[in-house]
Motif scaffolding. Structure first.
Motif, short mmCIF file in Angstrom:
data_model
loop_
_atom_site.label_atom_id
_atom_site.label_comp_id
_atom_site.label_asym_id
_atom_site.label_seq_id
_atom_site.Cartn_x
_atom_site.Cartn_y
_atom_site.Cartn_z
N ARG A 108 -2.58 -3.30 7.12
CA ARG A 108 -3.34 -2.80 8.25
C ARG A 108 -2.79 -3.58 9.59
O ARG A 108 -2.98 -2.98 10.60
CB ARG A 108 -4.71 -2.89 7.96
N ASP A 109 -2.68 -4.91 9.55
CA ASP A 109 -2.80 -5.76 10.65
C ASP A 109 -1.19 -6.44 10.55
O ASP A 109 -0.96 -7.44 11.24
CB ASP A 109 -3.69 -6.84 10.57
N ALA A 110 -0.41 -5.43 10.02
CA ALA A 110 1.06 -6.06 10.00
C ALA A 110 1.30 -7.41 8.97
O ALA A 110 2.28 -7.88 9.03
CB ALA A 110 1.67 -6.09 11.30
N GLY A 111 0.24 -7.70 8.21
CA GLY A 111 0.40 -8.85 7.40
C GLY A 111 1.01 -8.69 6.32
O GLY A 111 1.25 -9.54 5.52
N GLY A 112 1.31 -7.68 5.88
CA GLY A 112 2.40 -7.26 4.82
C GLY A 112 1.37 -6.92 3.61
O GLY A 112 0.32 -6.92 3.58
N THR A 113 2.05 -6.13 2.52
CA THR A 113 1.38 -5.73 1.23
C THR A 113 2.20 -5.92 0.11
O THR A 113 3.47 -6.63 0.10
CB THR A 113 1.13 -4.23 1.33
N ASP A 114 2.01 -5.54 -1.26
CA ASP A 114 2.97 -5.70 -2.15
C ASP A 114 4.17 -4.73 -2.15
O ASP A 114 5.21 -4.98 -2.70
CB ASP A 114 2.32 -5.35 -3.59
N GLY B 279 5.64 -3.91 1.20
CA GLY B 279 6.34 -4.03 2.41
C GLY B 279 6.04 -5.43 2.98
O GLY B 279 5.08 -6.11 2.81
N PRO B 280 7.01 -6.16 3.59
CA PRO B 280 6.82 -7.27 4.37
C PRO B 280 5.88 -7.48 5.48
O PRO B 280 5.66 -6.66 6.27
CB PRO B 280 8.24 -7.70 4.68
N THR B 281 5.22 -8.76 5.64
CA THR B 281 4.71 -9.08 6.96
C THR B 281 5.76 -8.89 8.02
O THR B 281 6.65 -9.07 7.93
CB THR B 281 3.88 -10.15 7.02
N LEU B 282 5.05 -8.47 9.31
CA LEU B 282 5.85 -8.33 10.44
C LEU B 282 5.68 -9.65 11.48
O LEU B 282 6.27 -9.82 12.24
CB LEU B 282 5.87 -7.15 11.22
N SER C 239 12.53 -9.08 -0.70
CA SER C 239 12.83 -8.33 -2.00
C SER C 239 12.16 -7.21 -2.18
O SER C 239 12.03 -6.57 -3.40
CB SER C 239 12.95 -9.24 -3.15
N PHE C 240 11.82 -6.35 -1.13
CA PHE C 240 10.81 -5.21 -1.36
C PHE C 240 11.76 -3.72 -1.40
O PHE C 240 11.14 -2.91 -1.60
CB PHE C 240 10.02 -5.00 0.21
N GLY C 241 12.98 -4.08 -1.50
CA GLY C 241 13.86 -2.76 -1.57
C GLY C 241 14.10 -2.01 -0.10
O GLY C 241 13.54 -2.60 1.03
N LYS C 242 14.83 -1.01 -0.20
CA LYS C 242 15.14 -0.25 0.90
C LYS C 242 13.98 0.36 1.64
O LYS C 242 13.31 0.95 1.09
CB LYS C 242 16.07 0.79 0.66
#
Length: 102
Positions: A30-36, A38-41, A70-73
């Motif tokens: 939600r705040d660009a902090g990342g998830t399982d 996708g990475p944090t920006l 290592s989240f993938g494409k």
């Protein structure tokens, strides 16, 4: 997941936050902090001197192969118009600055 301080946003960044919520938050948080998924920006690797705005534009339009995480494409994100994309980048940059990523 990174704990992110979200500052009071400019009007342009506020529009970007809404567009980010629609198109990006599912993977980047939600705040660009990342998830399982996708990475944090909000990380120094994404500072403007290393990942210029055009890097975000290209990732959204064409997808991107993993090279820092290592989240993938990341697939292309259809349905994001040019105005939304510019506002999303504005939002990410304001949040980055508020968190010392410059």
């Amino acid at each position: 997941r990174r704990l992110v301080l979200v500052p009071e946003l400019s009007e342009a960044a506020g529009a970007g936050a809404r567009a980010f919520g629609l198109h990006c938050a599912g993977c980047h948080g939600r705040d660009a902090g990342g998830t399982d998924t996708g990475p944090t920006l909000i990380d120094p690797i994404y500072r403007p001197a290393h990942h210029a705005d055009v890097s975000f534009m290209l990732a959204v339009r064409h997808g991107v192969a993993p090279h820092h995480w290592s989240f993938g494409k990341m697939p292309p994100v259809p349905g994001v118009n040019a105005e939304e994309l510019a506002s999303i980048i504005h939002y990410v940059r304001e949040v980055q600055r508020a968190n010392g990523v410059e």
